[in-house]
Design an enzyme around this catalytic site. Structure first.
Site, mmCIF file in Angstrom:
data_model
loop_
_atom_site.group_PDB
_atom_site.id
_atom_site.type_symbol
_atom_site.label_atom_id
_atom_site.label_comp_id
_atom_site.label_asym_id
_atom_site.label_seq_id
_atom_site.Cartn_x
_atom_site.Cartn_y
_atom_site.Cartn_z
ATOM 1 N N HIS A 183 63.665 -14.564 24.127
ATOM 2 C CA HIS A 183 63.012 -13.817 25.216
ATOM 3 C C HIS A 183 62.373 -12.554 24.613
ATOM 4 C CE1 HIS A 183 65.570 -15.284 28.919
ATOM 5 N NE2 HIS A 183 64.353 -15.787 28.998
ATOM 6 N N CYS A 283 68.941 -7.445 29.823
ATOM 7 C CA CYS A 283 69.081 -8.732 30.515
ATOM 8 C C CYS A 283 69.805 -8.572 31.845
ATOM 9 C CB CYS A 283 69.862 -9.723 29.661
ATOM 10 S SG CYS A 283 69.073 -10.161 28.121
#
Ligand code: ARG
Length: 290
Positions: A183, A283
């Site tokens: 990511h 996150c």
């Protein structure tokens, strides 16, 4: 001129004076159902147990850290059977009252998309339903008037264009090439979003990017902090900044020192249980960008 260098002509202020915090609005999800039940990235190993009490405590410290820094934290109810829903960053991208919803790559996380979209709609955001695969702020980072967007593992290139359209912002596409950094928010940290007194500022790990994307980053951010592989591997870049305080994983000590040199105040927190799932500070945090 772009947002990246509009301030270069202004009288220089001491860096400490311009690294001012701005109150933020975050969304988090209690890790009630957090576990490593499947493996969809190289960090996840279903044979390594998660200490759920410890995870809950670590997450609570992160939440109270934000509150003590003066930020607002909203909570979304966790869904049972969705152990990764704690990673709120993946639930969408919110800028200025509008939101671009998430559409997860893996079926294991598919149900989270609708849950986050429903929360956002109920809380007054105009949500564009995604047609293309994207994992929200995991791969989209708001910076000044633009969006940095990652592709290669989760979010599709087509979603970059869809996001630009949904949020009416230009997008810079960046290609991720190392599966450990699957990511964008584990490969780049936004230190200053460029919406205050100071210019946009980032830290990144070049090795996470293809050669041409490294070139893009060098050209756009010649003064960026270059993060070491060691600090990137403790998810040091998975950090959340309010423009002055940078909340980041405790183990990223070199990065913390570089931040201090630049006038930021690092705020280390230990999210060691969440690294077992490939996540850390950022996150666990969706920001409602102005
Ligand atoms: N286990 C999760 C996954 O692989 C971790 C997500 C981390 N989130 C993030 N924004 N990087 O999908």
């Amino acid at each position: 001129m772009t947002v990246l260098d509009t301030r270069s002509a202004a009288a220089p202020l001491p860096v400490e004076a311009i690294r001012a915090p701005r109150p933020r609005h975050y969304l988090m999800c209690t890790p009630s159902h957090f576990e490593v039940a499947y493996a969809i990235n190289p960090w996840m190993d279903v044979t390594v147990p998660v200490d759920v009490d410890r995870a809950r405590l670590q997450w609570e410290v992160l939440r109270t850290t934000y509150l003590s820094l003066g930020h607002r934290v909203d909570l979304i109810d966790p869904l049972s059977g969705q152990p990764d829903m704690v990673f709120a960053a993946n639930g969408g991208l919110v800028i200025g009252g509008r939101a671009y919803g998430a559409k997860f790559r893996h079926p294991e996380r598919a149900a989270e998309g609708g849950a986050y979209a429903a929360w956002l709609t109920a809380n007054g955001y105009r949500v564009t339903e995604p047609g293309r695969t994207n994992e929200g702020e995991g791969d989209f980072l708001a910076l000044g008037s633009m969006i940095l967007a990652g592709t290669g593992f989760r979010t599709s290139l087509a979603a970059h264009i869809e996001a630009a359209d949904a949020l009416d912002r230009p997008v810079v596409s960046l290609e991720l090439v190392d599966p450990r950094f699957y990511h964008l928010d584990v490969a780049i940290a936004i230190l200053d979003d460029g919406n205050g007194q100071a210019p946009a500022d980032i830290a990144y790990f070049p090795g996470a990017f293809s050669r041409h994307s490294q070139r893009t980053l060098r050209d756009l951010f010649p003064d960026a902090i270059i993060c070491s592989e060691a600090d990137a591997l403790v998810l040091g870049l998975n950090a959340v900044s309010d423009g002055h305080h940078v909340v980041l994983p405790t183990a990223a000590t070199e990065l913390a020192a570089s931040l201090r040199d630049r006038g930021y105040t690092p705020v280390p927190v230990d999210l060691g249980e969440f690294i077992k799932s490939g996540g850390s500070v950022k996150c666990c945090t969706m920001e409602m960008h102005r």
